[in-house]
Write a protein that holds these residues in place. Structure first.
Motif, mmCIF file in Angstrom:
data_model
loop_
_atom_site.group_PDB
_atom_site.id
_atom_site.type_symbol
_atom_site.label_atom_id
_atom_site.label_comp_id
_atom_site.label_asym_id
_atom_site.label_seq_id
_atom_site.Cartn_x
_atom_site.Cartn_y
_atom_site.Cartn_z
ATOM 1 N N ARG A 1 0.845 -1.201 0.000
ATOM 2 C CA ARG A 1 0.000 0.000 0.000
ATOM 3 C C ARG A 1 0.882 1.255 0.000
ATOM 4 O O ARG A 1 0.603 2.221 -0.693
ATOM 5 N N HIS A 2 1.954 1.223 0.780
ATOM 6 C CA HIS A 2 2.767 2.429 0.933
ATOM 7 C C HIS A 2 4.096 2.377 0.191
ATOM 8 O O HIS A 2 4.820 3.364 0.156
ATOM 9 N N THR B 1 6.151 0.861 -3.458
ATOM 10 C CA THR B 1 5.958 0.340 -4.805
ATOM 11 C C THR B 1 6.404 -1.122 -4.908
ATOM 12 O O THR B 1 5.764 -1.932 -5.568
ATOM 13 N N TYR B 2 7.508 -1.446 -4.248
ATOM 14 C CA TYR B 2 8.007 -2.826 -4.248
ATOM 15 C C TYR B 2 7.943 -3.386 -2.823
ATOM 16 O O TYR B 2 7.761 -2.628 -1.861
ATOM 17 N N ASN C 1 11.334 1.195 -2.447
ATOM 18 C CA ASN C 1 11.193 1.853 -3.746
ATOM 19 C C ASN C 1 12.056 1.254 -4.850
ATOM 20 O O ASN C 1 12.135 1.795 -5.948
ATOM 21 N N ARG D 1 -6.001 -4.501 -4.381
ATOM 22 C CA ARG D 1 -5.608 -3.548 -5.428
ATOM 23 C C ARG D 1 -4.096 -3.311 -5.466
ATOM 24 O O ARG D 1 -3.522 -3.160 -6.541
ATOM 25 N N HIS D 2 -3.462 -3.294 -4.303
ATOM 26 C CA HIS D 2 -2.029 -2.972 -4.288
ATOM 27 C C HIS D 2 -1.190 -4.127 -4.836
ATOM 28 O O HIS D 2 -0.191 -3.906 -5.510
ATOM 29 N N ILE E 1 -2.345 -6.236 -7.079
ATOM 30 C CA ILE E 1 -2.625 -6.259 -8.525
ATOM 31 C C ILE E 1 -1.744 -5.221 -9.239
ATOM 32 O O ILE E 1 -1.157 -5.497 -10.283
ATOM 33 N N ARG E 2 -1.637 -4.034 -8.648
ATOM 34 C CA ARG E 2 -0.771 -3.000 -9.227
ATOM 35 C C ARG E 2 0.681 -3.485 -9.310
ATOM 36 O O ARG E 2 1.354 -3.316 -10.320
ATOM 37 N N ASP F 1 1.257 -6.076 -11.975
ATOM 38 C CA ASP F 1 1.341 -5.467 -13.303
ATOM 39 C C ASP F 1 2.718 -4.839 -13.549
ATOM 40 O O ASP F 1 3.268 -4.922 -14.641
ATOM 41 N N LEU F 2 3.259 -4.201 -12.511
ATOM 42 C CA LEU F 2 4.594 -3.599 -12.653
ATOM 43 C C LEU F 2 5.639 -4.693 -12.890
ATOM 44 O O LEU F 2 6.458 -4.591 -13.804
ATOM 45 N N ASN G 1 5.637 -6.498 -16.264
ATOM 46 C CA ASN G 1 6.066 -5.661 -17.398
ATOM 47 C C ASN G 1 7.497 -5.161 -17.274
ATOM 48 O O ASN G 1 7.990 -4.464 -18.164
ATOM 49 N N THR G 2 8.148 -5.462 -16.148
ATOM 50 C CA THR G 2 9.514 -4.962 -15.982
ATOM 51 C C THR G 2 10.467 -6.072 -15.561
ATOM 52 O O THR G 2 11.248 -6.573 -16.361
ATOM 53 N N ILE H 1 -5.343 -6.558 -16.109
ATOM 54 C CA ILE H 1 -5.540 -5.581 -15.045
ATOM 55 C C ILE H 1 -6.820 -4.768 -15.280
ATOM 56 O O ILE H 1 -6.994 -4.207 -16.366
#
Lengths: 133, 192
Positions: free
Chosen positions: A58-59, A61-62, A66, A97-98, A100-101, A104-105, A108-109, A121
């Motif tokens: 939630r807070h 990205t990884y 970060n 949701r977090h 799933i986000r 997706d990252l 794709n990376t 997504i």
């Protein structure tokens, strides 16, 4: 097990130059990495695993902050099939949701999946706004 | 070589243009010379140009767009999506909390399933939006208090890039040197 999750086992990291090496982990990151590495083996039995991971993402990205690490790759392979099987459900999408986000990252990376294998997504889903507790 | 002039008293400060120029210079050494003026405007043609590129492109937003189309290797390929978010970024300069909250709600919902504004890496959209948020004095507490959870997460991700987080310090330092020079090295009294 779906074809995708079967093939996940053989996936390798596509872009390991971007990874934060373990030698550069902070003390906190080392502890978190150890915790997630242990927890991931319980993913099938432990119903709290997915909500815990969602809270963590939630807070940040990884998983460890970060920057991507090998812990992201490890968890991705374990979590992908679980999320894939439940993504049709609207409530699940809002609650996860977090994750799933993050999937997706990563897809794709860090671990590039072919388009057909990617988790679809629900970009346009209207979710209730989360409020900081 | 291009020349970017930043107005040290610009409203809002042109962090976006400064970050964009730094990103270009990281990839293309000395492509853009950055100068600073201790004024409200960086251009004689305009009263409130917070930055000007090559005496012709005026304002932080326009400069980011110009650099983005010139350097797709740095900012990613131009797209209508990026253009949309560059326009959105201009709404983030308001100091009216209620108005700003309404604008940020849109970004919060956009970031439900996205780590970056467009695609999977930093683009001109991140530069423009982050730059205007950084320059807005009422934003700091909104980010810190996680009023918008996704926005705060994305803001932190972008901030972890030293080129972004270093922009404010770079501007302060450059202005300090400029003021020192203009007073002939005389020590100035403390100003806020």
């Amino acid at each position: 097990m779906s074809e995708v999750s079967a093939s996940l086992k053989n996936l390798t990291i596509s872009d390991d130059k971007s990874l934060l090496p373990e030698s550069k982990f902070s003390v906190e990151q080392q502890a978190l990495a150890a915790q997630w590495t242990t927890l991931v083996s319980t993913i099938q039995q432990d119903a709290s695993f997915i909500p815990k991971l969602n809270d963590c993402l939630r807070h940040f990205t990884y998983v460890l902050g970060n920057q991507p690490t090998n812990v992201d790759a490890l968890l991705f392979k374990a979590v992908f099939p679980v999320v894939e099987s439940s993504i049709a459900d609207e409530k699940t999408v809002a609650d996860q949701r977090h994750i799933i986000r993050w999937i997706d990252l990563i897809q794709n990376t860090l671990i590039k999946l072919a388009d057909a294998e990617k988790l679809k997504i629900p970009f346009n889903a209207e979710l209730p706004v989360e409020v900081q507790q | 070589m291009s020349k970017l002039i930043i107005a040290g008293k610009g409203q809002p400060l042109a962090y976006g243009a400064l970050i964009a120029a730094s990103l270009v210079n990281n990839a293309h050494k000395d492509a853009i010379a950055v100068e600073y003026v201790d004024e409200k405007s960086a251009s004689k043609q305009s009263k409130d140009a917070n930055a000007v590129l090559n005496d012709s492109t005026i304002g932080s937003g326009a400069i980011i767009a110009a650099l983005a189309s010139k350097y797709p290797d740095v900012f990613g390929t131009d797209s209508t999506e990026i253009t949309h978010w560059l326009e959105y970024a201009t709404k983030l300069t308001t100091k009216n909390f209620k108005e700003l909250s309404e604008v940020l709600k849109v970004l919060e919902s956009h970031l439900n399933f996205r780590s970056y504004i467009v695609g999977y890496a930093t683009t001109a959209a991140d530069v423009a939006i982050w730059g205007n948020l950084r320059a807005n004095p009422i934003v700091g507490s909104i980010i810190k208090n996680k009023v918008f959870i996704n926005v705060s997460r994305w803001y932190g991700l972008v901030e972890s890039n030293a080129t972004f987080s270093g922009a404010a310090e770079l501007l302060t330092k450059s202005l300090g040197e400029l003021r020192k020079k203009s007073t002939g090295g005389k020590k100035e009294g403390h100003k806020a």
